[in-house]
Design an enzyme around this catalytic site. Structure first.
Site, PDB file in Angstrom:
ATOM      1  N   CYS B 174       0.808  -1.228   0.000  1.00  0.00           N
ATOM      2  CA  CYS B 174       0.000   0.000   0.000  1.00  0.00           C
ATOM      3  C   CYS B 174       0.835   1.269   0.000  1.00  0.00           C
ATOM      4  CB  CYS B 174      -0.974  -0.035   1.167  1.00  0.00           C
ATOM      5  SG  CYS B 174      -2.074  -1.463   1.038  1.00  0.00           S
ATOM      6  N   HIS B 312      -2.687   8.222   6.077  1.00  0.00           N
ATOM      7  CA  HIS B 312      -2.868   6.903   5.457  1.00  0.00           C
ATOM      8  C   HIS B 312      -4.176   6.297   5.954  1.00  0.00           C
ATOM      9  CE1 HIS B 312      -1.943   3.030   3.719  1.00  0.00           C
ATOM     10  NE2 HIS B 312      -2.121   2.440   4.891  1.00  0.00           N
ATOM     11  N   HIS B 348      -9.941   2.255   0.264  1.00  0.00           N
ATOM     12  CA  HIS B 348      -8.479   2.131   0.265  1.00  0.00           C
ATOM     13  C   HIS B 348      -8.022   1.590  -1.095  1.00  0.00           C
ATOM     14  CE1 HIS B 348      -4.453   1.438   1.191  1.00  0.00           C
ATOM     15  NE2 HIS B 348      -4.528   0.455   2.077  1.00  0.00           N
TER      16      HIS B 348
END
Lengths: 304, 421
Positions: B174, B312, B348
């Protein structure tokens, strides 16, 4: 071959899904072949499969297009699309196409012949490709340095592909032209002629009913030769000749010349004479008189 | 003189919009792109939601069955080696190239590169392996490999756009496309490239999303208006999304010479790894602290100069917690920037997240607003001391930071500055 394998509804479903973007006629032909073993529809299926992958500028039915059509050069298919076509044919007709065979399928005629051989359980009749280096050509042809304009060649059946790189230090550039080196058209013609000679030396005997000893190779003529562009020092010419007629002592080719994929010249007929031409020069080659027939076999037969 | 790096183009194919104007409006008005995903099982106890990208449809493995906006400009010869996320990326590329007004010869140029990030295409790999296992290796689609592997994004974009510079892919989970942006910045600072595309992209289907259910990382609330909810007391995991974002990074001198419109400046970036666990972040956010610190050092900034932090924060319990501990560690009390997580709106994006959120920071700086951290019903009391943007704030940010963290504790922090003409 096909009738031995049962064609289940599961197969049918799979084929229907895989070929849903092909024409209804194609799908029908595939089913007819798979279910009934009908060989008359195989070409329809194969044409239909290729048609679906044709780029827009070459689209259209293939049934009436000539055998000589090249898949990549004339129909605009690339090698990956060729692979897609091969896999589709394999799936439709339920046989594997060997990689070596696939590499030799160049023209629409090759596809037609190959598929016909396979569904009829005949040995595959595709022509092998033989390659030649400049050194090998040197040993095979009477033309020698500095007048050999073939760096390498490839013969496949009735086709020869050859190439020559004009390095720029060839003797004729000094005078052709003053302060402006251009490849002479006559040299391109010579290179084509040499490619024709190589085909004859290597292939003529196997393409004639009777083997012919090649003592002489003579240039006879060219027809409908057209130059479209010039070539320059540093250019590599790629030539292709295709045999259109072979009857001792004459061979006729059609051909083209490219530089980096661009057509620079095309001709409809290059005619070469071959064989033992000095022995036949006293008479017309087509009608030998009994006196000139030195072969022992002929006189033992009763005259016609 | 050291080069400076600016951003001159953005392109989007995201759950909150497929063009700049729509994305901007979604961010300003907190419009969520989360919806029920037809490719996911709709049953209780598992996640049936995703950030859905409109106008694209990929029913099955065959490219001939796909539909996507004509603006992607992909012919079949290119399409057949692509996977869904590469198609999203083509859309984002076209928009970014158009906004940056790059002529074809500047796109295809030895001094133009592309730093790309995607997780490869799990569905493409799966479907093709399925064929290989059930029908035999010779029925394997010849382009399955370039369509499926990690690296499919850079391979395909390289071929389609005839890219000639540094073209490569990043795989730090990620944090991937944040890494891509960082290394794109470096390429320009080292004067190896004048112009670098940064591309993040992900598929959006069960194969890209559901493996995270195995880790119990996905929200199972299945209420698009409530989840995912980073920083919320009731947060229960993330909701995934796919799509693509492209940013055009360019040497300032190069941009000025061709009279390009400059959107924002990249001030620097930092990276650091946790050295802790393959999946969970170090609980105090130790690695992320160092990444932020490194970014501030490279940009010669004091912590107090940062106005906005695009966190994040994916909406998992431990992840949000570790990141906020890291924030407290880096920013002294009273100097903590406004914080929001746009993942509440988008979901996400995994390998896409870093590039997408970097582009959001650019929009924020350019338009002078800070996106709200949406879907917070009740702020987690653990974050009560932090300036988390639960409602709009009138400050116009000058400097924005974007954080990304990936598996294995890979952390990246990026810094951007508003461009003043």
């Amino acid at each position: 071959m096909n009738t031995t394998k049962p064609f289940t509804s599961e197969h049918e479903e799979k084929i229907r899904e895989s070929f849903k973007r092909h024409s209804a006629e194609t799908l029908e032909a595939i089913f007819k072949f798979r279910k009934e073993g009908d060989l008359t529809v195989v070409l329809t299926a194969v044409h239909g499969i290729i048609e679906r992958f044709l780029p827009a500028d070459h689209a259209g039915p293939l049934a009436n297009r000539p055998d000589s059509l090249r898949l990549i050069e004339d129909l605009g298919l690339d090698s990956l699309t060729m692979l897609e076509i091969i896999m589709s044919i394999e799936e439709a007709l339920d046989f594997r196409i060997d990689d070596n065979d696939a590499r030799r399928i160049m023209t629409l005629g090759d596809v037609r012949r190959y598929v016909d051989d396979r569904v009829n359980n005949r040995p595959v009749s595709l022509a092998e490709i033989k390659t030649y280096t400049r050194d090998q050509i040197h040993l095979l042809l009477p033309q020698q340095n500095p007048f050999l304009f073939l760096d390498g060649a490839e013969i496949q059946g009735q086709i020869i592909r050859a190439r020559y790189l004009f390095k720029g230090d060839e003797f004729f550039f000094a005078g052709h032209f003053k302060d402006n080196p251009v490849v002479p058209a006559s040299i391109v013609c010579e290179a084509l002629g040499q490619a024709g000679c190589l085909w004859l030396v290597e292939m003529a005997s196997s393409h004639l009913d009777h083997p012919v000893e090649i003592k002489d190779l003579l240039f006879v003529g060219m027809e409908e030769l057209r130059f479209h562009q010039r070539a320059f020092p540093g250019d590599q010419i790629s030539m292709e000749l295709r045999l259109t007629r072979l009857r001792h002592p004459l061979a006729v080719f059609e051909g083209s010349v490219n530089v980096a994929g661009k057509l620079i010249a095309k001709l409809s007929a290059l005619t070469l004479a071959f064989g033992d031409l000095s022995a036949e020069s006293s008479t017309a080659p087509e009608t030998p008189t009994p006196s000139s027939a030195s072969e022992p076999a002929a006189p033992t037969h009763a005259p016609a | 003189m050291k080069p400076r790096v600016v951003i001159t183009g953005l392109g989007f194919a995201t759950s909150i919009g497929n063009d700049r104007a729509t994305v901007l409006r979604s961010l300003q008005e907190s419009r969520s792109g989360i919806d029920f995903c037809p490719d996911l099982p709709q049953e209780s106890g598992t996640c049936g939601l995703a950030g859905m990208v409109a106008d694209f449809s990929f029913p099955g493995i065959r490219c001939d069955d796909w539909s996507f906006p004509a603006s992607c400009q992909i012919d079949r010869n290119h399409l057949r080696s692509m996977s869904p996320h590469v198609v999203y990326a083509c859309h984002a590329m076209q928009e970014a190239i158009a906004q940056a007004r790059l002529p074809a010869e500047m796109v295809s140029h030895p001094r133009t590169g592309a730093m790309c990030a995607s997780g490869g295409s799990m569905s493409t790999i799966y479907e093709n392996f399925q064929v290989m296992q059930t029908q035999g290796v010779h029925r394997c689609y010849p382009l399955a490999l370039p369509a499926g592997i990690p690296g499919t994004l850079n391979s395909n974009l390289g071929a389609k756009y005839k890219l000639k510079g540094a073209v490569l892919g990043f795989a730090s989970a990620c944090a991937s496309s944040a890494h891509a942006l960082g290394y794109a910045y470096d390429q320009i600072m080292l004067e190896r490239q004048d112009l670098v595309f940064v591309v993040g992209a992900e598929d959006c289907n069960r194969f890209s999303i559901l493996p995270f259910a195995g880790v119990r990382a996905l929200s199972t609330r299945n209420q698009p208006s409530l989840t995912p909810s980073p920083f919320d007391e009731a947060r229960d995991g993330f909701v995934a999304t796919g799509g693509a974002t492209t940013l055009v990074l360019e040497a300032l001198e190069h941009a000025q010479k061709r009279d390009a419109t400059i959107l924002a400046e990249v001030l620097g970036w930092g990276e650091a790894a946790d050295g802790h666990n393959v999946m969970t972040p170090e609980p105090r956010g130790e690695g992320l602290s160092r990444a932020m610190h490194n970014a501030l050092t490279q940009a010669s900034l004091q912590p107090g100069q940062v106005d906005y932090l695009n966190a994040h924060a994916t909406g998992t319990g431990v992840g949000d917690m570790a990141e906020m501990l890291a924030v407290r560690n880096v920013f002294p009390v009273g100097q903590i920037p406004h914080i929001s997580s746009t993942k509440a709106l988008t979901g996400h994006g995994l390998c896409l997240a870093g590039a997408m959120e970097a582009a959001f920071c650019v929009l924020s700086l350019q338009e002078g607003f800070m996106p709200v951290s949406a879907k917070i019903q009740k702020l987690d009391p653990a974050f009560a001391d932090l300036p988390i943007l639960t409602s709009p704030h009138s400050d116009r940010p000058q400097i924005a930071m974007s954080n990304s963290s990936g598996f294995g504790g890979s952390n990246v922090s990026l810094l951007f500055q508003r461009w003043q003409n």
